[in-house]
Design a protein around this motif. Sequence first.
Motif, PDB file in Angstrom:
ATOM      1  N   MET A   2     -20.816  19.511   3.353  1.00  0.00           N
ATOM      2  CA  MET A   2     -22.204  19.218   3.702  1.00  0.00           C
ATOM      3  C   MET A   2     -22.431  19.500   5.180  1.00  0.00           C
ATOM      4  O   MET A   2     -21.806  18.902   6.047  1.00  0.00           O
ATOM      5  CB  MET A   2     -22.521  17.752   3.400  1.00  0.00           C
ATOM      6  CG  MET A   2     -23.956  17.341   3.735  1.00  0.00           C
ATOM      7  SD  MET A   2     -25.211  18.111   2.685  1.00  0.00           S
ATOM      8  CE  MET A   2     -24.977  17.182   1.166  1.00  0.00           C
ATOM      9  N   GLY A   4     -25.632  20.644   8.287  1.00  0.00           N
ATOM     10  CA  GLY A   4     -27.009  20.290   8.599  1.00  0.00           C
ATOM     11  C   GLY A   4     -28.020  21.031   7.748  1.00  0.00           C
ATOM     12  O   GLY A   4     -29.040  20.467   7.344  1.00  0.00           O
ATOM     13  N   ARG A   6     -27.615  22.218   4.668  1.00  0.00           N
ATOM     14  CA  ARG A   6     -27.603  21.718   3.292  1.00  0.00           C
ATOM     15  C   ARG A   6     -28.250  20.337   3.192  1.00  0.00           C
ATOM     16  O   ARG A   6     -28.906  20.027   2.203  1.00  0.00           O
ATOM     17  CB  ARG A   6     -26.166  21.683   2.765  1.00  0.00           C
ATOM     18  CG  ARG A   6     -25.620  23.094   2.508  1.00  0.00           C
ATOM     19  CD  ARG A   6     -24.145  23.094   2.149  1.00  0.00           C
ATOM     20  NE  ARG A   6     -23.708  24.441   1.769  1.00  0.00           N
ATOM     21  CZ  ARG A   6     -22.445  24.765   1.517  1.00  0.00           C
ATOM     22  NH1 ARG A   6     -21.487  23.841   1.621  1.00  0.00           N
ATOM     23  NH2 ARG A   6     -22.133  26.006   1.160  1.00  0.00           N
ATOM     24  N   LEU A   7     -28.055  19.539   4.217  1.00  0.00           N
ATOM     25  CA  LEU A   7     -28.713  18.239   4.233  1.00  0.00           C
ATOM     26  C   LEU A   7     -30.235  18.408   4.307  1.00  0.00           C
ATOM     27  O   LEU A   7     -30.985  17.743   3.571  1.00  0.00           O
ATOM     28  CB  LEU A   7     -28.224  17.406   5.432  1.00  0.00           C
ATOM     29  CG  LEU A   7     -28.852  16.021   5.602  1.00  0.00           C
ATOM     30  CD1 LEU A   7     -28.590  15.156   4.373  1.00  0.00           C
ATOM     31  CD2 LEU A   7     -28.302  15.338   6.853  1.00  0.00           C
ATOM     32  N   MET A  10     -31.505  19.584   0.939  1.00  0.00           N
ATOM     33  CA  MET A  10     -31.617  18.478  -0.009  1.00  0.00           C
ATOM     34  C   MET A  10     -32.912  17.697   0.221  1.00  0.00           C
ATOM     35  O   MET A  10     -33.623  17.334  -0.724  1.00  0.00           O
ATOM     36  CB  MET A  10     -30.413  17.541   0.133  1.00  0.00           C
ATOM     37  CG  MET A  10     -30.434  16.364  -0.847  1.00  0.00           C
ATOM     38  SD  MET A  10     -29.182  15.120  -0.474  1.00  0.00           S
ATOM     39  CE  MET A  10     -27.702  16.073  -0.638  1.00  0.00           C
ATOM     40  N   GLN A  11     -33.256  17.446   1.482  1.00  0.00           N
ATOM     41  CA  GLN A  11     -34.461  16.679   1.795  1.00  0.00           C
ATOM     42  C   GLN A  11     -35.725  17.453   1.412  1.00  0.00           C
ATOM     43  O   GLN A  11     -36.701  16.868   0.953  1.00  0.00           O
ATOM     44  CB  GLN A  11     -34.468  16.333   3.282  1.00  0.00           C
ATOM     45  CG  GLN A  11     -33.349  15.362   3.672  1.00  0.00           C
ATOM     46  CD  GLN A  11     -33.193  15.209   5.176  1.00  0.00           C
ATOM     47  OE1 GLN A  11     -33.532  16.114   5.938  1.00  0.00           O
ATOM     48  NE2 GLN A  11     -32.675  14.074   5.603  1.00  0.00           N
ATOM     49  N   LEU A  42     -24.906  21.915  -3.749  1.00  0.00           N
ATOM     50  CA  LEU A  42     -25.634  20.673  -3.990  1.00  0.00           C
ATOM     51  C   LEU A  42     -25.493  20.228  -5.446  1.00  0.00           C
ATOM     52  O   LEU A  42     -25.369  19.030  -5.732  1.00  0.00           O
ATOM     53  CB  LEU A  42     -27.110  20.842  -3.638  1.00  0.00           C
ATOM     54  CG  LEU A  42     -27.434  21.054  -2.150  1.00  0.00           C
ATOM     55  CD1 LEU A  42     -28.941  21.192  -1.949  1.00  0.00           C
ATOM     56  CD2 LEU A  42     -26.877  19.923  -1.291  1.00  0.00           C
ATOM     57  N   PRO A  68     -30.154  11.645   0.204  1.00  0.00           N
ATOM     58  CA  PRO A  68     -29.305  12.185   1.268  1.00  0.00           C
ATOM     59  C   PRO A  68     -28.242  11.170   1.679  1.00  0.00           C
ATOM     60  O   PRO A  68     -28.481   9.965   1.640  1.00  0.00           O
ATOM     61  CB  PRO A  68     -30.312  12.430   2.408  1.00  0.00           C
ATOM     62  CG  PRO A  68     -31.621  12.609   1.724  1.00  0.00           C
ATOM     63  CD  PRO A  68     -31.576  11.701   0.534  1.00  0.00           C
ATOM     64  N   PRO A  69     -27.057  11.628   2.061  1.00  0.00           N
ATOM     65  CA  PRO A  69     -25.969  10.706   2.416  1.00  0.00           C
ATOM     66  C   PRO A  69     -26.290   9.915   3.671  1.00  0.00           C
ATOM     67  O   PRO A  69     -27.044  10.359   4.536  1.00  0.00           O
ATOM     68  CB  PRO A  69     -24.772  11.654   2.642  1.00  0.00           C
ATOM     69  CG  PRO A  69     -25.401  12.973   3.001  1.00  0.00           C
ATOM     70  CD  PRO A  69     -26.672  13.040   2.201  1.00  0.00           C
ATOM     71  N   GLN A  71     -25.754   8.540   7.247  1.00  0.00           N
ATOM     72  CA  GLN A  71     -25.104   9.040   8.453  1.00  0.00           C
ATOM     73  C   GLN A  71     -25.214   7.954   9.513  1.00  0.00           C
ATOM     74  O   GLN A  71     -26.185   7.886  10.271  1.00  0.00           O
ATOM     75  CB  GLN A  71     -25.749  10.346   8.921  1.00  0.00           C
ATOM     76  CG  GLN A  71     -25.535  11.496   7.934  1.00  0.00           C
ATOM     77  CD  GLN A  71     -26.108  12.794   8.443  1.00  0.00           C
ATOM     78  OE1 GLN A  71     -27.236  12.867   8.908  1.00  0.00           O
ATOM     79  NE2 GLN A  71     -25.305  13.851   8.373  1.00  0.00           N
TER      80      GLN A  71
END
Length: 308
Positions: A2, A4, A6-7, A10-11, A42, A68-69, A71
Motif C-alpha cells: 500500500m 500513497g 493506492r490509498l 481507494m478513497q 486493492l 482506508p487503513p 495511519q
Amino acid sequence: MMNGRRLALMQILDSRKKYTARELAERFGVSMRTIQRDLDYLQTIGVPLYAEVGAGGGYRALPNRLMPPLQLNQSEALGLFMLLQLLELVPDFPYGEIRSHLADHYYSSLPLDTKEQIDRIGDHLAFIQRAAVIPAPWTTLILEAAMEKRRLSFDYSSSGGIKITQAFPLGLYYEQGCWYVPALKDERTLLYRADRMHNVCKLDATLPELQTMKEWMKQEDDRERVQVSLQFTPFGARVAQTDPDYDLITDDRWEGLVPHQELPFLARKLLRFGPEVRVLQPPALRSLVAGLLRQAAEQYAHDEDVTS
C-alpha cells in the motif's frame, strides 16, 4: 504494497462514483498498466471493487467495503487501545465488532516496541464499571432504524407484562449502565429501555419528518416542577457527588427543580442514602421518603417477631 497513490485511489473509489481505468490513470498521471496493477492489488487485500465493461462502464466500490487503513503515530495508537479498553465496559455498543477487530487485527500489525508498550500500559491502567451491565443486543439495529427514520416492531417488557409495540426510534443514549431509546408512538415521544426490548425488527414504514434525538434532547421540558431541597451529612455529600444528579452540592446541601411526576422515583433513589440525607422541601417528597422508610422498617420488625 500500500503506497500513497493506492490509498488515494481507494478513497476516490469509495466516493460511490464510477471511474474508468483511463480516467483514473489520467488523474494520477500514470499509465493504464500501472493503474490496473493498483486496482488488482486493492482487490487482493479485500477491497470489493465492481467492474462494468463496455460503453459507460468503469470501477466503483461495493457496499460493506473495507475502509482506508488507520495511519496512526505511536501516541495515537496507545490512546486508541486505551479507548477500546474503556469501551469494553459499555455493553452492546452499536457496531461493537470494531472492538475485537482493532484489538486483534490492528494490534497484530503494530511494531513490536509499540505492542510491548500497550502491554505495559495494561499492567498499570484499569477502568471500573460500577453500574450494572444489562445486555441490550439490539442497539445496532435500533440505531440504524433511527438513522433511516423507520418504524420498529418489538416486544417490550414492562411492569404490566410483555406488549407488542411499534414506534419510530429517535436514537440511543447510554446512562448508568443502560441504553435508552426515545421513540415516537401515537404522536407521543416515550422513553424505552433497550434491554427490555425483544424480537426487534425494522418495518417498511418511514417518517421523513421524524426529529433526531439531538433535536429531542434540546427541547425544553415543560412539565410542572417543584423546588427540592436536600440536606446531606458530610459523608452523604461525598457519596452523592459521585451521582451526576447531585453533582452541584454546596455546604452539604442540594437544591433543584424536579418535575412533579418524578417525585416517587426520586424518593426511591434517596433511600440508598439512608440516614445520610434529609428532605427539607417539598413536604410531598418528605412524606414519600418517610413512607418508604416505614415499609422497610416494618419488614425488619416482622423478621424480629419471627425469630423471637
